[in-house]
Every structure is written in C-alpha cells, then in structure tokens.
Design an enzyme around this catalytic site. Structure first.
Site, mmCIF file in Angstrom:
data_model
loop_
_atom_site.group_PDB
_atom_site.id
_atom_site.type_symbol
_atom_site.label_atom_id
_atom_site.label_comp_id
_atom_site.label_asym_id
_atom_site.label_seq_id
_atom_site.Cartn_x
_atom_site.Cartn_y
_atom_site.Cartn_z
ATOM 1 C CG ASP A 33 13.820 19.007 21.231
ATOM 2 O OD1 ASP A 33 14.468 19.064 22.243
ATOM 3 O OD2 ASP A 33 12.620 18.981 21.556
ATOM 4 C CG ASP A 34 17.119 24.168 22.207
ATOM 5 O OD1 ASP A 34 17.487 24.338 20.857
ATOM 6 O OD2 ASP A 34 16.669 25.115 22.958
ATOM 7 N N GLY A 68 4.866 21.963 25.219
ATOM 8 C CA GLY A 68 3.625 21.927 26.163
ATOM 9 C C GLY A 68 3.682 23.328 27.010
ATOM 10 C CG HIS A 135 -22.933 27.631 22.512
ATOM 11 N ND1 HIS A 135 -23.361 28.765 22.846
ATOM 12 C CD2 HIS A 135 -23.676 26.829 23.464
ATOM 13 C CE1 HIS A 135 -24.076 28.784 23.835
ATOM 14 N NE2 HIS A 135 -24.242 27.637 24.216
ATOM 15 C CG HIS A 144 -2.562 22.629 26.663
ATOM 16 N ND1 HIS A 144 -1.587 21.968 27.078
ATOM 17 C CD2 HIS A 144 -3.251 21.750 26.407
ATOM 18 C CE1 HIS A 144 -1.648 20.734 26.824
ATOM 19 N NE2 HIS A 144 -2.676 20.666 26.512
ATOM 20 C CB ILE A 165 -6.390 15.666 32.129
ATOM 21 C CG1 ILE A 165 -6.621 14.428 31.185
ATOM 22 C CG2 ILE A 165 -5.976 15.190 33.533
ATOM 23 C CD1 ILE A 165 -5.676 13.236 30.980
#
Length: 215
Positions: A33-34, A68, A135, A144, A165
């Site tokens: 991680d930066d 994300g 299906h 995402h 969400i």
C-alpha cells in the site's frame, strides 16, 4: 504449493479480501500500500509501497488487486500479469458458485454471494457480500457488484461499471462500461456507458467526465 498471497491495497476492502483468503486456505497474507500506514488488523503486515511490487515476486509469487476504484484495480491486475505474478481469485467458502459458472482471474467473491448457472465473472471483478448473480449474467473485467445487490438472469455489467449496494437489476438489462448504479436503485432498462443512475425506477443523474473515453 506456495500458499502465500500479496494483497494490493490495505484499505477496508483489501482487509476483507485478506481475511477471506485466510479462510480459503492461504497461510500467509500481506499487503502492499502506498500510504504510510502500519496495518496489522491482527494478522496482516504492510510490506511496502506498490512501487516495490516487482521485487516481491520471488517471495510472494501470487497476488490480487484489492482496491475499490474499478479502473485502478484493473490497471493493477494488468501490472501483475506483466510482472509474471500468479493472479488467483479469492472465493469465500460461504459463497455458492455454480460448477457451471465461470470465474476468471483476480476475482473476489465475498461471503454469502450466490452465482448461478451460466454466469461469467471476468478478470478483477468484485462480487461483494451477499450479492446474487442469477443465470447467464456477464460481469465484465473490473466491474463491482456491491453488497446486497441482486441481478436477475441475463444481465450484463460491462467493464468497470459499479452496481450500488442493495440495487435490483431486471432480467436482461445491460449496464454500460464505467456506469454507476446508485444504492438501492431498481434498474428496469439499459444504462448507457459512463452514466450515473439512481432511484426506482433508476433514472440518469449525470454523465461522468472522463477525457480518456474508455475504462
């Protein structure tokens, strides 16, 4: 077999991926991680910034991008491929994935997800907690699907699109590349690329500015 996994991104999503990887059977998990942080989360050290990725390959031959931002995650996935890393997917053991569905590389399938027959999940996609993919859906690279979102059959979510969400997508709709579906939306018709929609039924709010013109 080397059961180590390097997770790119030590934020909240990265920690969820790391935790699922341990449950799945990986024995050693660590982050790159930066940010100048010391993230332990009880188990997971940060070994360095993303700039050190290529130097980590010998000790950590398998890695997954776990940020994300869809475009950033997909770019990191391609960087892993170019550097010669293995790019396993992480599927939480509580997820139910049909043996007749396909899951590509560097995909994260969270706890409680259901993926039904004929579905296709492409590289670096996220299926987040409790999402259902019915299906013959197609979830393209870098997309995402957020927690609790429900996709009826034959839905297509194009590259780097984001389904918010608790959203519900009618059978057969197509979400265009880079589009965003707002939280709790009901999508009953196709969504063009790079558009944000929200509401019930979902309607366009704004067009995302993106000079590159592509994901």
């Amino acid at each position: 077999m080397n059961r180590t996994l390097l997770v790119l991104g030590a934020g909240g999503h990265g920690r969820v991926v790391a935790d699922a990887a341990l449950v799945m059977g990986f024995e050693r998990v660590a982050f790159l991680d930066d940010r100048q942080v010391t993230v332990q989360a009880g188990l997971f050290p940060v070994l360095g910034p993303l700039a050190s990725l290529e130097s980590m390959k010998e000790e950590w031959p398998a890695a997954i991008a776990a940020v994300g931002d869809n475009r950033v995650r997909l770019a990191l996935f391609h960087r892993l491929l170019q550097a010669g890393f293995k790019t396993p997917s992480v599927l939480h053991p509580s997820a139910v994935v049909s043996r007749n569905a396909s899951v590509a590389r560097s995909v994260f399938v969270a706890a409680g997800v259901v993926v039904n027959i004929g579905a296709r999940i492409d590289d670096a996609a996220i299926l987040n907690t409790g999402a259902t993919i019915d299906h013959d859906c197609a979830i393209e690279a870098g997309a995402h699907i957020s927690p609790g979102a429900h996709l009826a059959g034959n839905v297509t979510v194009e590259q780097c699109a984001w389904v918010g969400i608790g959203s519900a997508l009618k059978n057969g709709v197509r979400i265009g590349a880079g589009a965003t579906v707002g939280a709790g939306s009901a999508v009953v018709r196709d969504v063009p690329a790079d558009i944000t929609v929200a509401g019930s039924p979902a309607r366009a709010l704004a067009k995302r500015m993106d000079d590159s013109g592509h994901c």
